[in-house]
Scaffold this active site. Structure first.
Site, PDB file in Angstrom:
ATOM      1  N   CYS A  69     -16.784 -10.425 -20.186  1.00 14.13           N
ATOM      2  CA  CYS A  69     -16.744  -9.757 -18.883  1.00 14.13           C
ATOM      3  C   CYS A  69     -18.124  -9.384 -18.394  1.00 14.13           C
ATOM      4  CB  CYS A  69     -15.864  -8.510 -18.959  1.00 14.13           C
ATOM      5  SG  CYS A  69     -16.506  -7.221 -20.056  1.00 14.13           S
ATOM      6  N   CYS A  85      -6.383 -11.515 -14.887  1.00 17.01           N
ATOM      7  CA  CYS A  85      -7.215 -12.483 -15.611  1.00 17.01           C
ATOM      8  C   CYS A  85      -6.858 -12.583 -17.092  1.00 17.01           C
ATOM      9  CB  CYS A  85      -8.694 -12.122 -15.458  1.00 17.01           C
ATOM     10  SG  CYS A  85      -9.281 -12.136 -13.747  1.00 17.01           S
ATOM     11  N   CYS A 142      -7.983  -7.260 -17.830  1.00 19.66           N
ATOM     12  CA  CYS A 142      -7.336  -6.963 -16.555  1.00 19.66           C
ATOM     13  C   CYS A 142      -6.110  -7.869 -16.383  1.00 19.66           C
ATOM     14  CB  CYS A 142      -8.305  -7.183 -15.401  1.00 19.66           C
ATOM     15  SG  CYS A 142      -9.663  -5.992 -15.359  1.00 19.66           S
ATOM     16  N   CYS A 152     -16.464  -9.804  -9.711  1.00 17.09           N
ATOM     17  CA  CYS A 152     -15.423  -8.795  -9.883  1.00 17.09           C
ATOM     18  C   CYS A 152     -15.690  -7.969 -11.143  1.00 17.09           C
ATOM     19  CB  CYS A 152     -14.057  -9.471  -9.959  1.00 17.09           C
ATOM     20  SG  CYS A 152     -12.668  -8.312  -9.956  1.00 17.09           S
TER      21      CYS A 152
END
EC number: 1.8.4.10
Length: 243
Positions: free
Chosen positions: A227, A204, A201, A119
């Site tokens: 990330c 998360c 985000c 993702c």
């Protein structure tokens, strides 16, 4: 000047600016021929306003790349608009995955539930790499006190195969960040007051309890700590990086 190795360029820049303050590192870096074309990458997160303010003072037209993952908190999107207008930043560029990429990789918006790395890759790393292909160096807000892989940060570091990263705040303490915000009357991200010292985000990111590491709320319950945009080429790097 840009035909020399990344390690050589980073080493020369670190020697040149080793005793400079963060603002001077930023001021000089945006026009140093050893760096070439430079952009700031900002999440408009909890501490981002410090670098954004510095840029507004020394180079308000500098490209500012903001990754809209399409999963950010609404508060982050509003904060981005507020800060950009208040500081007079004239070249903020929103980047992100295309509609086609979202349809192919995450049509129902659940990819983060079972593959966080994938993702992050298509929502952050790939769009950023696409945008940064136009630049020779990019500025980050990473700091040594954030721990983990960031504990050995220098002002300048190589990012093979052909870019440098600039970390003007590498040697700042947490107290320095807070003092700068107070002294310059800078707006805080609204989620900080709700227990989010590090903001990514929405799916998360969770609040952090007193005494926890400031980044404990990022990907809570997993081994993930970054990330991917701060890996070399989007991948974890261990040991010395060579050009």
């Amino acid at each position: 000047m840009l035909d020399q190795s990344l390690d050589d360029r980073a080493g020369r820049l670190n020697d040149r600016y080793r005793h400079h303050a963060a603002t001077e590192v930023l001021r000089r870096a945006v026009s140093d021929p050893d760096l070439g074309r430079v952009a700031l990458v900002s999440s408009f997160g909890a501490e981002s306003v410090v670098l954004l303010h510095m840029v507004s003072v020394v180079a308000p037209g500098l490209p500012v790349l903001f990754i809209d993952t399409q999963m950010l908190f609404p508060e982050t999107l509003e904060y981005q608009r507020e800060v950009s207008a208040r500081l007079g930043l004239t070249n903020v560029q929103l980047i992100g995955a295309t509609r086609q990429e979202v349809a192919r990789h995450d049509p129902d918006g659940t990819l983060h539930q079972f593959n966080q790395d994938a993702c992050c890759d298509f929502r952050k790393t790939v769009p950023l790499e696409r945008a940064l292909s136009q630049y020779d160096a990019w500025i980050t807000g990473r700091k040594r006190f954030q721990g983990g892989q960031r504990q050995q940060l220098e002002f300048f570091e190589p990012e093979p195969p052909h870019r440098l990263r600039v970390n003007p705040l590498a040697f700042w303490r947490s107290e320095d960040v807070q003092e700068y915000m107070i002294e310059n009357n800078l707006p805080r991200h609204p989620l900080v007051a709700q227990g989010y010292p590090s903001i990514g985000c929405a799916p998360c990111t969770s609040p952090v309890k007193p005494g926890e590491d400031p980044r404990a709320g990022r990907w809570r319950g997993s081994d993930k700590t970054e990330c991917g945009i701060h890996f070399i080429g989007g991948r974890m790097v261990r040991g010395k990086v060579s050009a």
